[in-house]
Enzyme design. Structure first.
Site, PDB file in Angstrom:
ATOM      1  N   GLY A  83       0.492  -1.016   0.052  1.00  0.00           N
ATOM      2  CA  GLY A  83      -0.419  -0.211   0.267  1.00  0.00           C
ATOM      3  C   GLY A  83       1.114   1.056   0.553  1.00  0.00           C
ATOM      4  O   GLY A  83       2.247   1.487   0.626  1.00  0.00           O
ATOM      5  N   ARG A 136       0.659  -4.966  -5.937  1.00  0.00           N
ATOM      6  CA  ARG A 136       1.263  -6.354  -5.240  1.00  0.00           C
ATOM      7  C   ARG A 136       1.679  -6.800  -5.867  1.00  0.00           C
ATOM      8  O   ARG A 136       0.555  -7.037  -7.154  1.00  0.00           O
ATOM      9  CB  ARG A 136      -0.285  -6.417  -4.244  1.00  0.00           C
ATOM     10  N   ASP A 138       5.634  -5.401   5.904  1.00  0.00           N
ATOM     11  CA  ASP A 138       6.544  -5.793   6.250  1.00  0.00           C
ATOM     12  C   ASP A 138       6.643  -6.913   5.594  1.00  0.00           C
ATOM     13  O   ASP A 138       7.710  -8.585   4.619  1.00  0.00           O
ATOM     14  CB  ASP A 138       5.696  -6.685   7.112  1.00  0.00           C
ATOM     15  N   THR A 176       4.046   2.617   5.720  1.00  0.00           N
ATOM     16  CA  THR A 176       2.963   1.846   5.294  1.00  0.00           C
ATOM     17  C   THR A 176       2.591   3.001   6.779  1.00  0.00           C
ATOM     18  O   THR A 176       2.852   3.701   7.550  1.00  0.00           O
ATOM     19  CB  THR A 176       2.869   0.802   6.124  1.00  0.00           C
ATOM     20  N   ASP A 218      -0.090   2.090   8.723  1.00  0.00           N
ATOM     21  CA  ASP A 218      -0.031   0.964   9.108  1.00  0.00           C
ATOM     22  C   ASP A 218       0.510   1.059  10.960  1.00  0.00           C
ATOM     23  O   ASP A 218      -0.015   1.350  11.785  1.00  0.00           O
ATOM     24  CB  ASP A 218      -0.866   0.003   8.877  1.00  0.00           C
ATOM     25  N   ASP A 261       2.769  -0.257  11.582  1.00  0.00           N
ATOM     26  CA  ASP A 261       2.604  -1.735  11.981  1.00  0.00           C
ATOM     27  C   ASP A 261       4.193  -2.871  12.589  1.00  0.00           C
ATOM     28  O   ASP A 261       4.380  -4.272  12.950  1.00  0.00           O
ATOM     29  CB  ASP A 261       1.532  -2.872  11.073  1.00  0.00           C
ATOM     30  N   ARG A 317      -4.605  -2.512   9.151  1.00  0.00           N
ATOM     31  CA  ARG A 317      -5.044  -4.037   9.189  1.00  0.00           C
ATOM     32  C   ARG A 317      -5.182  -3.941  10.268  1.00  0.00           C
ATOM     33  O   ARG A 317      -6.251  -4.011  10.732  1.00  0.00           O
ATOM     34  CB  ARG A 317      -3.741  -4.114   8.857  1.00  0.00           C
ATOM     35  N   LYS A 331     -25.062  15.031  28.628  1.00  0.00           N
ATOM     36  CA  LYS A 331     -23.486  14.534  27.228  1.00  0.00           C
ATOM     37  C   LYS A 331     -24.817  13.963  26.125  1.00  0.00           C
ATOM     38  O   LYS A 331     -24.858  13.307  25.953  1.00  0.00           O
ATOM     39  CB  LYS A 331     -22.408  13.601  28.130  1.00  0.00           C
TER      40      LYS A 331
HETATM   41  P1  ADP Z   1       2.989  -4.716   2.531  1.00  0.00           P
HETATM   42  O1  ADP Z   1       4.315  -4.477   1.555  1.00  0.00           O
HETATM   43  O2  ADP Z   1       2.491  -3.398   3.043  1.00  0.00           O
HETATM   44  O3  ADP Z   1       3.101  -5.673   4.213  1.00  0.00           O
HETATM   45  P2  ADP Z   1       1.716  -6.981   1.165  1.00  0.00           P
HETATM   46  O4  ADP Z   1       1.453  -7.736   2.323  1.00  0.00           O
HETATM   47  O5  ADP Z   1       0.964  -6.559   0.180  1.00  0.00           O
HETATM   48  O6  ADP Z   1       2.107  -5.687   1.655  1.00  0.00           O
HETATM   49  O7  ADP Z   1       3.226  -7.198  -0.271  1.00  0.00           O
HETATM   50  C1  ADP Z   1       3.657  -6.622  -0.099  1.00  0.00           C
HETATM   51  C2  ADP Z   1       4.541  -7.544  -1.590  1.00  0.00           C
HETATM   52  O8  ADP Z   1       5.597  -8.077  -1.352  1.00  0.00           O
HETATM   53  C3  ADP Z   1       3.115  -8.549  -2.148  1.00  0.00           C
HETATM   54  O9  ADP Z   1       2.817  -8.280  -3.568  1.00  0.00           O
HETATM   55  C4  ADP Z   1       4.342  -9.734  -2.632  1.00  0.00           C
HETATM   56  O10 ADP Z   1       4.556  -8.924  -4.099  1.00  0.00           O
HETATM   57  C5  ADP Z   1       5.631  -9.762  -1.974  1.00  0.00           C
HETATM   58  N1  ADP Z   1       5.607 -10.109  -0.940  1.00  0.00           N
HETATM   59  C6  ADP Z   1       4.638 -10.253   0.473  1.00  0.00           C
HETATM   60  N2  ADP Z   1       4.933 -11.223   1.226  1.00  0.00           N
HETATM   61  C7  ADP Z   1       5.589 -12.390   0.577  1.00  0.00           C
HETATM   62  C8  ADP Z   1       5.741 -13.503   0.729  1.00  0.00           C
HETATM   63  N3  ADP Z   1       6.047 -14.213   1.522  1.00  0.00           N
HETATM   64  N4  ADP Z   1       7.531 -13.805   0.034  1.00  0.00           N
HETATM   65  C9  ADP Z   1       7.809 -13.031  -1.229  1.00  0.00           C
HETATM   66  N5  ADP Z   1       7.519 -11.627  -1.424  1.00  0.00           N
HETATM   67  C10 ADP Z   1       6.291 -11.482  -1.223  1.00  0.00           C
HETATM   68  O1  F6P Z   2      -1.737  -1.501   4.880  1.00  0.00           O
HETATM   69  C1  F6P Z   2      -2.336   0.334   4.537  1.00  0.00           C
HETATM   70  C2  F6P Z   2      -3.360  -0.263   4.113  1.00  0.00           C
HETATM   71  O2  F6P Z   2      -4.237   0.582   3.967  1.00  0.00           O
HETATM   72  C3  F6P Z   2      -4.565  -0.944   5.342  1.00  0.00           C
HETATM   73  O3  F6P Z   2      -5.199   0.135   6.589  1.00  0.00           O
HETATM   74  C4  F6P Z   2      -5.464  -1.575   5.134  1.00  0.00           C
HETATM   75  O4  F6P Z   2      -6.240  -2.328   5.520  1.00  0.00           O
HETATM   76  C5  F6P Z   2      -4.851  -1.733   3.545  1.00  0.00           C
HETATM   77  O5  F6P Z   2      -4.398  -1.247   3.197  1.00  0.00           O
HETATM   78  C6  F6P Z   2      -6.068  -1.613   2.270  1.00  0.00           C
HETATM   79  O6  F6P Z   2      -5.436  -2.199   1.333  1.00  0.00           O
HETATM   80  P1  F6P Z   2      -5.952  -1.893  -0.712  1.00  0.00           P
HETATM   81  O7  F6P Z   2      -5.781  -0.516  -0.812  1.00  0.00           O
HETATM   82  O8  F6P Z   2      -5.611  -2.944  -1.003  1.00  0.00           O
HETATM   83  O9  F6P Z   2      -7.897  -2.051  -0.134  1.00  0.00           O
END
Ligand code: ADP
Ligand code: F6P
Length: 319
Positions: free
Chosen positions: A11, A72, A103, A126, A128, A130, A172, A214
């Protein structure tokens, strides 16, 4: 190392552009050639890698979103896809990669490095907040300020109509956006996924506060902490209040970054360049007690994010 590349993944978050600018400028000023990868890992696999200059990052420090775009890419979970991505980098002589994301993006970066010998450095981008290893992620401050703007506006109209405002925010599985915006926006109730709550008791409380005179309340609900329509029904039925639900959604992801996010972007971006020049790999950058830190990706990802219980308890004393 002579050539590095940058990508944004997952994101988007306000401050990503300011961070791209910091990486590009600090790298060029240190004698490196810099490439931009479009649409995260998708662009890496599909060879959307183009040279960047000082000029490429003009006039972006104030812009939300990411000029490199983000995506993604599920295929990146397969080793053969990551090998293709690494081959594309190697064909251009690129030895270092800066990944701005969360992450999931860091996990992909770690595999890319371990399996293919690309030097990677991760920057937490991000809204978040998180990631446990860093006090703040890029974009969080701006997102919270956007929520505050919304709470201020909602408060005006809710007070005028004696209503209860139920505001759903992103995050999230992390309640930080709700917690920080709830405290700073003066919310009466903050509902986060990390702490169980009793909605019947909250509804009774709203009923009692109404009897005391209130007539308006604000409830901030984090994504992952319950269903807004179910909460609305329970609160309305028990308290008799007119509850209005506002889901803020993607508005929280856009907008011009705040001073705090721009400063974080500058500090993270320049440190990423330094780490690559020092030959470090598999590192993620963060901020702890206002000091820029870096640690091993695996170690960083093994830490479990927790809500700040002191802040959470403090919030209940402020309403
Ligand atoms: P964020 O980086 O914000 O946590 P995502 O979880 O959607 O967002 O991950 C972003 C991208 O990172 C995914 O679309 C994918 O390309 C890559 N990715 C996520 N998890 C894995 C994984 N376990 N192994 C390899 N690539 C990953
Ligand atoms: O990780 C950022 C975030 O905006 C979260 O807060 C939310 O759950 C998610 O991404 C929304 O993802 P998308 O833009 O794919 O709907």
């Amino acid at each position: 190392m002579k050539k590095i590349a940058i990508l944004t993944s997952g994101g988007d978050a306000p401050g990503m552009n300011a961070c791209i600018r910091a990486c590009v400028r600090s790298a060029i000023n240190s004698g490196l050639e810099v490439f931009g990868v479009e649409r995260g890992y998708y662009g890496l696999v599909n060879n959307c890698i183009t040279p960047m200059t000082t000029h490429s990052v003009c006039d972006i420090v104030q812009r939300g979103g990411t000029i490199l775009k983000t995506a993604r890419c599920l295929e990146f979970k397969f080793p053969e896809t990551r090998k293709k991505a690494a081959d594309n980098l190697k064909a251009l002589g690129i030895e270092g990669l800066v990944v701005i994301g969360g992450d999931g993006s860091f996990t992909g970066a770690r595999y890319l490095s371990d399996e293919n010998g690309i030097n990677v450095v991760g920057i937490p981008g991000t809204i978040d907040n998180d990631l446990a290893y860093t006090d703040y992620t890029l974009g969080f401050d701006t997102a919270v300020n956007t929520v505050l703007w919304a709470i201020n506006n909602l408060r005006d109209t809710m007070t005028s109509h004696d209503r209860v405002s139920l505001i759903k925010v992103m995050g999230r599985r992390c309640g930080d956006i709700a917690l920080y915006s709830g405290i700073c926006g003066g919310a009466e109730y903050i509902l986060v996924p990390e702490v169980p709550y009793d909605i019947q008791a909250i509804a009774e409380d709203i009923k009692k506060s109404k009897e005391r005179g209130k007539t308006s309340n604000i409830i901030v609900l984090a994504e992952g902490a319950g269903n807004e329509q179910e909460i609305k029904t329970i609160v309305s039925v028990i308290s008799g209040a007119d509850v209005k639900v506002t889901t803020l959604g993607h508005i929280q992801r856009g907008g011009t970054p705040t001073m705090a996010d721009r400063m974080l972007a500058a500090r993270f971006g320049t440190r990423a360049t330094e780490l690559l020049l020092e030959g470090k790999t598999n590192r993620v950058i963060g901020i702890k007690n206002n000091k820029i830190v870096d640690l091993d990706i695996t170690e960083a990802l093994s830490q479990t994010k927790k809500i700040d219980k002191n802040l959470y308890d403090m919030a209940s004393k402020l309403c």
